[in-house]
Write an enzyme that holds these catalytic residues in place. Structure first.
Site, PDB file in Angstrom:
ATOM      1  N   ASP A  22     -39.902 -32.818  43.574  1.00 22.06           N
ATOM      2  CA  ASP A  22     -38.444 -32.970  43.479  1.00 22.06           C
ATOM      3  C   ASP A  22     -37.801 -32.859  44.857  1.00 22.06           C
ATOM      4  O   ASP A  22     -38.408 -32.368  45.804  1.00 22.06           O
ATOM      5  CB  ASP A  22     -37.844 -31.921  42.532  1.00 22.06           C
ATOM      6  CG  ASP A  22     -38.098 -30.488  42.988  1.00 22.06           C
ATOM      7  OD1 ASP A  22     -39.211 -30.211  43.506  1.00 22.06           O
ATOM      8  OD2 ASP A  22     -37.198 -29.641  42.853  1.00 22.06           O
ATOM      9  N   GLU A  52     -39.169 -27.412  42.327  1.00 24.83           N
ATOM     10  CA  GLU A  52     -39.295 -26.403  43.399  1.00 24.83           C
ATOM     11  C   GLU A  52     -37.926 -26.038  43.947  1.00 24.83           C
ATOM     12  O   GLU A  52     -37.636 -24.879  44.205  1.00 24.83           O
ATOM     13  CB  GLU A  52     -40.179 -26.950  44.538  1.00 24.83           C
ATOM     14  CG  GLU A  52     -40.523 -25.906  45.599  1.00 24.83           C
ATOM     15  CD  GLU A  52     -39.550 -25.828  46.765  1.00 24.83           C
ATOM     16  OE1 GLU A  52     -39.629 -24.874  47.538  1.00 24.83           O
ATOM     17  OE2 GLU A  52     -38.673 -26.724  46.901  1.00 24.83           O
ATOM     18  N   GLU A  92     -44.878 -28.084  52.982  1.00 24.59           N
ATOM     19  CA  GLU A  92     -43.467 -27.899  53.349  1.00 24.59           C
ATOM     20  C   GLU A  92     -43.369 -28.327  54.803  1.00 24.59           C
ATOM     21  O   GLU A  92     -44.362 -28.263  55.527  1.00 24.59           O
ATOM     22  CB  GLU A  92     -43.016 -26.435  53.222  1.00 24.59           C
ATOM     23  CG  GLU A  92     -42.725 -25.933  51.811  1.00 24.59           C
ATOM     24  CD  GLU A  92     -41.590 -26.654  51.081  1.00 24.59           C
ATOM     25  OE1 GLU A  92     -40.732 -27.272  51.754  1.00 24.59           O
ATOM     26  OE2 GLU A  92     -41.583 -26.607  49.848  1.00 24.59           O
TER      27      GLU A  92
END
Ligand code: ZN
Length: 361
Positions: free
Chosen positions: A73, A130, A155
Protein backbone atom coordinates in the site's frame (compact mmCIF):
# COMPACT_ATOMS: atom_id res chain seq x y z
CA UNK A 1 16.56 -11.57 -21.05
CA UNK A 2 15.75 -10.33 -17.55
CA UNK A 3 13.07 -7.69 -17.38
CA UNK A 4 14.35 -4.28 -16.30
CA UNK A 5 13.65 -3.21 -12.73
CA UNK A 6 12.51 0.26 -13.79
CA UNK A 7 9.95 -1.29 -16.17
CA UNK A 8 8.52 -3.32 -13.26
CA UNK A 9 8.41 -0.19 -11.09
CA UNK A 10 6.64 1.84 -13.79
CA UNK A 11 3.99 -0.91 -13.91
CA UNK A 12 3.65 -1.02 -10.11
CA UNK A 13 3.31 2.74 -9.65
CA UNK A 14 0.61 2.80 -12.35
CA UNK A 15 -1.51 0.50 -10.16
CA UNK A 16 -3.11 2.80 -7.55
CA UNK A 17 -2.81 1.14 -4.15
CA UNK A 18 -3.46 3.81 -1.53
CA UNK A 19 -4.34 2.09 1.73
CA UNK A 20 -8.18 2.39 1.50
CA UNK A 21 -8.19 0.51 -1.84
CA UNK A 22 -7.85 -3.25 -2.17
CA UNK A 23 -4.21 -4.22 -2.79
CA UNK A 24 -5.32 -7.25 -4.85
CA UNK A 25 -4.16 -5.75 -8.21
CA UNK A 26 -0.58 -5.32 -6.85
CA UNK A 27 -0.59 -8.86 -5.45
CA UNK A 28 -1.89 -10.25 -8.78
CA UNK A 29 0.84 -8.36 -10.63
CA UNK A 30 3.61 -9.58 -8.31
CA UNK A 31 2.44 -13.19 -8.58
CA UNK A 32 3.28 -13.18 -12.26
CA UNK A 33 6.97 -13.00 -11.28
CA UNK A 34 6.68 -15.90 -8.85
CA UNK A 35 5.94 -18.71 -11.31
CA UNK A 36 6.68 -22.14 -9.81
CA UNK A 37 6.63 -20.83 -6.22
CA UNK A 38 4.32 -22.18 -3.54
CA UNK A 39 1.89 -19.30 -3.01
CA UNK A 40 -0.38 -18.77 -0.04
CA UNK A 41 -2.76 -15.85 0.23
CA UNK A 42 -3.93 -14.58 3.62
CA UNK A 43 -6.91 -12.33 2.90
CA UNK A 44 -8.82 -10.29 5.46
CA UNK A 45 -11.36 -7.50 5.38
CA UNK A 46 -10.40 -4.07 6.68
CA UNK A 47 -12.63 -1.91 8.89
CA UNK A 48 -14.43 -0.58 5.77
CA UNK A 49 -15.08 -4.13 4.49
CA UNK A 50 -12.49 -3.90 1.68
CA UNK A 51 -10.62 -7.12 0.95
CA UNK A 52 -6.88 -6.94 1.65
CA UNK A 53 -4.42 -9.67 0.77
CA UNK A 54 -1.15 -10.72 2.36
CA UNK A 55 0.90 -13.10 0.25
CA UNK A 56 3.53 -15.59 1.34
CA UNK A 57 5.46 -17.23 -1.49
CA UNK A 58 8.18 -19.83 -0.87
CA UNK A 59 10.47 -21.80 -3.15
CA UNK A 60 10.28 -24.84 -0.87
CA UNK A 61 8.77 -25.84 2.48
CA UNK A 62 10.53 -25.47 5.83
CA UNK A 63 12.36 -22.60 7.48
CA UNK A 64 13.20 -19.90 4.93
CA UNK A 65 16.89 -19.04 4.76
CA UNK A 66 15.87 -15.60 3.58
CA UNK A 67 12.52 -13.81 3.53
CA UNK A 68 12.09 -10.61 1.50
CA UNK A 69 9.20 -8.56 2.85
CA UNK A 70 7.47 -5.61 1.25
CA UNK A 71 4.26 -3.69 1.87
CA UNK A 72 1.96 -3.10 -1.08
CA UNK A 73 0.00 0.00 0.00
CA UNK A 74 0.95 3.66 -0.35
CA UNK A 75 -0.05 6.87 1.39
CA UNK A 76 -2.60 9.06 -0.45
CA UNK A 77 -1.51 11.61 -3.06
CA UNK A 78 -2.51 15.13 -3.92
CA UNK A 79 -5.05 15.31 -6.78
CA UNK A 80 -2.90 18.01 -8.40
CA UNK A 81 0.14 15.73 -8.71
CA UNK A 82 -0.44 14.35 -12.23
CA UNK A 83 2.48 11.90 -12.12
CA UNK A 84 1.32 10.14 -8.95
CA UNK A 85 -0.05 7.11 -10.83
CA UNK A 86 1.34 8.07 -14.27
CA UNK A 87 4.98 7.54 -13.44
CA UNK A 88 7.81 9.01 -15.49
CA UNK A 89 11.58 8.72 -15.58
CA UNK A 90 13.39 12.04 -15.78
CA UNK A 91 17.13 12.57 -15.45
CA UNK A 92 17.66 9.14 -13.91
CA UNK A 93 14.85 9.45 -11.36
CA UNK A 94 11.55 7.59 -11.41
CA UNK A 95 8.70 9.77 -10.11
CA UNK A 96 5.33 8.55 -8.79
CA UNK A 97 3.47 7.67 -5.61
CA UNK A 98 5.14 4.70 -3.98
CA UNK A 99 8.25 4.85 -6.21
CA UNK A 100 10.31 5.36 -3.05
CA UNK A 101 7.95 4.05 -0.33
CA UNK A 102 8.05 1.23 -1.18
CA UNK A 103 7.24 -0.12 -4.62
CA UNK A 104 10.86 0.57 -5.58
CA UNK A 105 12.00 -2.22 -3.27
CA UNK A 106 9.16 -4.46 -4.48
CA UNK A 107 10.33 -3.99 -8.08
CA UNK A 108 13.87 -4.91 -6.98
CA UNK A 109 12.62 -8.07 -5.24
CA UNK A 110 10.65 -9.18 -8.30
CA UNK A 111 13.59 -8.45 -10.63
CA UNK A 112 16.07 -10.22 -8.31
CA UNK A 113 14.10 -13.42 -7.73
CA UNK A 114 13.48 -13.77 -11.46
CA UNK A 115 17.25 -13.87 -12.06
CA UNK A 116 18.59 -16.21 -9.39
CA UNK A 117 18.22 -19.98 -9.18
CA UNK A 118 17.90 -21.13 -5.57
CA UNK A 119 18.33 -24.56 -4.03
CA UNK A 120 17.23 -23.62 -0.47
CA UNK A 121 14.07 -21.98 0.81
CA UNK A 122 13.60 -18.37 -0.19
CA UNK A 123 10.41 -16.50 0.73
CA UNK A 124 8.69 -13.39 -0.57
CA UNK A 125 6.16 -11.86 1.80
CA UNK A 126 3.85 -9.07 0.63
CA UNK A 127 1.75 -7.21 3.17
CA UNK A 128 -1.27 -4.91 3.16
CA UNK A 129 -2.12 -1.80 5.20
CA UNK A 130 1.38 -0.89 6.42
CA UNK A 131 0.72 2.84 6.13
CA UNK A 132 -2.33 2.64 8.37
CA UNK A 133 -0.73 0.77 11.27
CA UNK A 134 1.10 -2.32 9.94
CA UNK A 135 -2.19 -4.23 9.94
CA UNK A 136 -1.10 -6.84 7.40
CA UNK A 137 2.20 -7.51 9.20
CA UNK A 138 0.44 -7.82 12.56
CA UNK A 139 -2.03 -10.27 10.98
CA UNK A 140 0.82 -12.44 9.63
CA UNK A 141 2.75 -12.31 12.91
CA UNK A 142 -0.35 -13.37 14.86
CA UNK A 143 -0.88 -16.32 12.52
CA UNK A 144 2.86 -17.20 12.58
CA UNK A 145 2.71 -17.92 8.86
CA UNK A 146 6.45 -18.33 8.36
CA UNK A 147 9.75 -19.09 10.08
CA UNK A 148 12.86 -17.49 8.63
CA UNK A 149 16.51 -17.25 9.58
CA UNK A 150 17.03 -13.91 7.85
CA UNK A 151 14.54 -11.26 6.87
CA UNK A 152 14.93 -8.11 4.79
CA UNK A 153 12.03 -5.70 5.12
CA UNK A 154 11.78 -3.07 2.42
CA UNK A 155 11.71 0.62 3.30
CA UNK A 156 13.63 3.52 1.78
CA UNK A 157 16.85 3.55 3.83
CA UNK A 158 19.20 4.85 1.15
CA UNK A 159 20.53 1.27 0.74
CA UNK A 160 21.83 1.30 4.29
CA UNK A 161 20.95 -1.63 6.58
CA UNK A 162 18.77 -0.64 9.54
CA UNK A 163 19.01 -2.99 12.50
CA UNK A 164 16.80 -1.35 15.15
CA UNK A 165 13.90 1.07 15.36
CA UNK A 166 11.79 2.92 17.86
CA UNK A 167 8.33 1.70 18.80
CA UNK A 168 5.15 3.73 18.82
CA UNK A 169 2.53 4.64 21.40
CA UNK A 170 -0.63 6.67 20.92
CA UNK A 171 -3.18 7.72 23.51
CA UNK A 172 -5.94 10.19 24.18
CA UNK A 173 -6.45 11.92 27.50
CA UNK A 174 -9.99 13.07 28.29
CA UNK A 175 -10.07 15.75 30.98
CA UNK A 176 -13.50 16.38 32.50
CA UNK A 177 -14.75 19.60 34.08
CA UNK A 178 -18.17 20.96 34.84
CA UNK A 179 -20.01 23.23 32.40
CA UNK A 180 -21.45 26.53 33.65
CA UNK A 181 -22.16 30.07 32.44
CA UNK A 182 -18.83 31.83 32.12
CA UNK A 183 -20.14 34.73 34.23
CA UNK A 184 -20.33 32.36 37.21
CA UNK A 185 -17.02 30.49 37.44
CA UNK A 186 -17.76 29.14 40.88
CA UNK A 187 -20.68 27.11 39.47
CA UNK A 188 -18.42 25.05 37.24
CA UNK A 189 -14.88 23.80 36.73
CA UNK A 190 -12.97 24.44 33.53
CA UNK A 191 -11.68 21.30 31.82
CA UNK A 192 -9.38 23.56 29.79
CA UNK A 193 -7.65 25.04 32.85
CA UNK A 194 -7.16 21.49 34.16
CA UNK A 195 -5.95 20.30 30.75
CA UNK A 196 -3.37 23.08 30.71
CA UNK A 197 -2.02 21.79 34.04
CA UNK A 198 -2.02 18.25 32.63
CA UNK A 199 -0.02 19.43 29.59
CA UNK A 200 2.58 21.00 31.89
CA UNK A 201 2.89 17.67 33.67
CA UNK A 202 3.23 15.90 30.30
CA UNK A 203 6.17 18.12 29.52
CA UNK A 204 7.75 16.85 32.74
CA UNK A 205 7.02 13.26 31.65
CA UNK A 206 8.86 14.04 28.39
CA UNK A 207 11.86 15.24 30.42
CA UNK A 208 11.87 12.02 32.46
CA UNK A 209 11.79 9.94 29.27
CA UNK A 210 14.60 12.05 27.87
CA UNK A 211 16.81 11.26 30.85
CA UNK A 212 17.11 7.57 29.85
CA UNK A 213 19.46 7.47 26.91
CA UNK A 214 19.92 4.94 24.13
CA UNK A 215 22.89 6.29 22.16
CA UNK A 216 22.13 4.16 19.10
CA UNK A 217 19.31 6.58 18.24
CA UNK A 218 18.88 10.15 17.09
CA UNK A 219 17.44 11.63 19.24
CA UNK A 220 18.84 9.18 21.80
CA UNK A 221 15.71 8.81 23.95
CA UNK A 222 11.97 8.15 23.90
CA UNK A 223 10.27 11.24 22.48
CA UNK A 224 6.82 12.37 23.56
CA UNK A 225 4.57 14.78 21.69
CA UNK A 226 1.26 16.44 22.50
CA UNK A 227 0.00 16.77 18.94
CA UNK A 228 -3.60 17.82 19.40
CA UNK A 229 -5.68 19.53 22.00
CA UNK A 230 -9.37 20.17 21.68
CA UNK A 231 -11.88 21.37 24.23
CA UNK A 232 -14.78 23.61 25.09
CA UNK A 233 -17.95 24.45 23.21
CA UNK A 234 -18.26 28.27 23.23
CA UNK A 235 -16.51 31.42 24.47
CA UNK A 236 -19.08 31.97 27.21
CA UNK A 237 -19.32 28.41 28.51
CA UNK A 238 -16.93 27.03 31.10
CA UNK A 239 -15.44 24.04 29.29
CA UNK A 240 -16.86 20.69 30.34
CA UNK A 241 -14.36 18.55 28.45
CA UNK A 242 -10.92 18.77 26.90
CA UNK A 243 -9.12 16.10 24.87
CA UNK A 244 -5.37 15.78 24.49
CA UNK A 245 -3.75 13.50 21.92
CA UNK A 246 -0.31 12.31 22.92
CA UNK A 247 2.14 10.02 21.15
CA UNK A 248 5.52 8.62 22.12
CA UNK A 249 8.25 6.67 20.34
CA UNK A 250 9.97 4.31 22.76
CA UNK A 251 13.58 3.28 22.21
CA UNK A 252 14.35 -0.47 22.26
CA UNK A 253 15.18 -1.94 25.65
CA UNK A 254 12.42 0.02 27.35
CA UNK A 255 8.88 -1.23 28.02
CA UNK A 256 6.63 0.26 25.32
CA UNK A 257 4.06 1.25 27.94
CA UNK A 258 6.47 2.98 30.34
CA UNK A 259 5.37 6.37 28.99
CA UNK A 260 1.73 5.37 29.53
CA UNK A 261 2.51 4.54 33.17
CA UNK A 262 4.18 7.91 33.70
CA UNK A 263 1.21 9.68 32.06
CA UNK A 264 -1.22 7.81 34.30
CA UNK A 265 0.74 8.98 37.36
CA UNK A 266 0.67 12.53 35.99
CA UNK A 267 -3.13 12.44 35.78
CA UNK A 268 -3.55 11.77 39.50
CA UNK A 269 -5.62 14.47 41.15
CA UNK A 270 -7.50 15.33 37.94
CA UNK A 271 -10.82 14.07 36.66
CA UNK A 272 -9.06 12.62 33.65
CA UNK A 273 -8.91 9.33 31.81
CA UNK A 274 -6.15 7.86 29.65
CA UNK A 275 -7.22 5.83 26.59
CA UNK A 276 -4.24 4.03 25.10
CA UNK A 277 -5.07 3.59 21.40
CA UNK A 278 -1.95 1.87 20.19
CA UNK A 279 1.30 0.42 21.48
CA UNK A 280 3.63 -0.94 18.83
CA UNK A 281 6.78 -2.58 20.12
CA UNK A 282 10.21 -1.27 19.21
CA UNK A 283 12.31 -3.11 16.62
CA UNK A 284 14.87 -4.70 18.92
CA UNK A 285 18.31 -5.24 17.41
CA UNK A 286 19.40 -8.87 17.00
CA UNK A 287 22.37 -10.08 18.99
CA UNK A 288 23.93 -12.00 16.09
CA UNK A 289 24.19 -9.19 13.52
CA UNK A 290 25.11 -11.76 10.88
CA UNK A 291 22.71 -10.47 8.23
CA UNK A 292 23.43 -6.84 9.08
CA UNK A 293 27.15 -7.60 8.73
CA UNK A 294 26.65 -9.22 5.33
CA UNK A 295 24.74 -6.22 4.00
CA UNK A 296 27.24 -3.82 5.56
CA UNK A 297 30.15 -5.40 3.72
CA UNK A 298 28.13 -5.73 0.51
CA UNK A 299 27.07 -2.08 0.42
CA UNK A 300 30.02 -0.51 2.22
CA UNK A 301 27.51 1.24 4.49
CA UNK A 302 27.40 0.67 8.24
CA UNK A 303 24.15 -0.33 9.89
CA UNK A 304 22.02 2.34 11.49
CA UNK A 305 18.77 2.83 13.42
CA UNK A 306 15.55 4.67 12.58
CA UNK A 307 13.22 6.75 14.69
CA UNK A 308 10.08 5.82 12.76
CA UNK A 309 8.06 2.63 13.05
CA UNK A 310 8.41 -0.23 10.57
CA UNK A 311 6.94 -3.70 10.11
CA UNK A 312 10.16 -5.11 11.58
CA UNK A 313 8.82 -4.55 15.10
CA UNK A 314 6.02 -7.05 14.39
CA UNK A 315 7.68 -9.46 11.97
CA UNK A 316 10.92 -9.95 13.92
CA UNK A 317 9.13 -12.63 15.98
CA UNK A 318 9.14 -14.78 12.82
CA UNK A 319 12.87 -14.59 12.15
CA UNK A 320 16.26 -14.95 13.83
CA UNK A 321 17.43 -11.64 12.41
CA UNK A 322 15.71 -8.84 10.53
CA UNK A 323 16.99 -5.72 8.85
CA UNK A 324 15.14 -2.91 7.11
CA UNK A 325 16.67 -1.98 3.78
CA UNK A 326 15.82 -0.49 0.42
CA UNK A 327 16.53 2.15 -2.22
CA UNK A 328 15.29 5.73 -1.89
CA UNK A 329 15.24 8.33 0.81
CA UNK A 330 12.48 8.42 3.44
CA UNK A 331 12.57 12.23 3.44
CA UNK A 332 11.23 12.34 -0.15
CA UNK A 333 8.53 9.75 0.62
CA UNK A 334 5.02 10.75 1.72
CA UNK A 335 5.07 13.93 -0.38
CA UNK A 336 4.25 15.06 -3.91
CA UNK A 337 7.19 14.55 -6.24
CA UNK A 338 8.28 11.33 -4.50
CA UNK A 339 11.01 9.61 -6.54
CA UNK A 340 13.71 6.97 -6.51
CA UNK A 341 16.98 6.98 -8.46
CA UNK A 342 17.07 4.30 -11.17
CA UNK A 343 20.75 3.59 -10.44
CA UNK A 344 19.84 2.79 -6.82
CA UNK A 345 17.16 0.37 -8.01
CA UNK A 346 19.78 -1.42 -10.08
CA UNK A 347 22.23 -1.51 -7.18
CA UNK A 348 19.51 -2.94 -4.96
CA UNK A 349 18.71 -5.71 -7.45
CA UNK A 350 22.41 -6.57 -7.40
CA UNK A 351 22.58 -6.63 -3.57
CA UNK A 352 19.46 -8.77 -3.28
CA UNK A 353 20.80 -11.16 -5.91
CA UNK A 354 24.07 -11.43 -4.00
CA UNK A 355 22.26 -12.02 -0.72
CA UNK A 356 20.05 -14.71 -2.25
CA UNK A 357 23.19 -16.31 -3.69
CA UNK A 358 24.93 -16.31 -0.30
CA UNK A 359 21.98 -17.58 1.73
CA UNK A 360 19.84 -19.68 -0.60
CA UNK A 361 22.13 -21.52 -3.01
ZN1 ZN B 1 6.86 2.15 3.70
Amino acid sequence: MAIKVEKILLDLVAIPSVSPLSNAPVIDYAEKYLGGWKIKRYPYRDAAGVEKINLVATTRPGIAELALVCHTDTVPYDAGWSEAVRPVIRAGKLYGRGSCDVKGFLACVLAAVARVKVSKSLAVVLTADEEVGCLGAKFLARKKVLRARNMVIGEPTGLRPVCAGKGYGLAEIVVRGKEAHSAFPSKGRSAIFDAARVVTRLERVAKRLEARKNRAFDPPFTTLNVGLIQGGTAKNIIAGECRITVEWRPVPGQPGDWAAELIREALKGFDARLDVKRIDPAFEPSTSRKLAGMVESMTGRSATTVSFGTEAAHLSTMTSEAIVFGPGDMTVAHRSGEFVAVKDLKKCVGYLGELIGLLCT
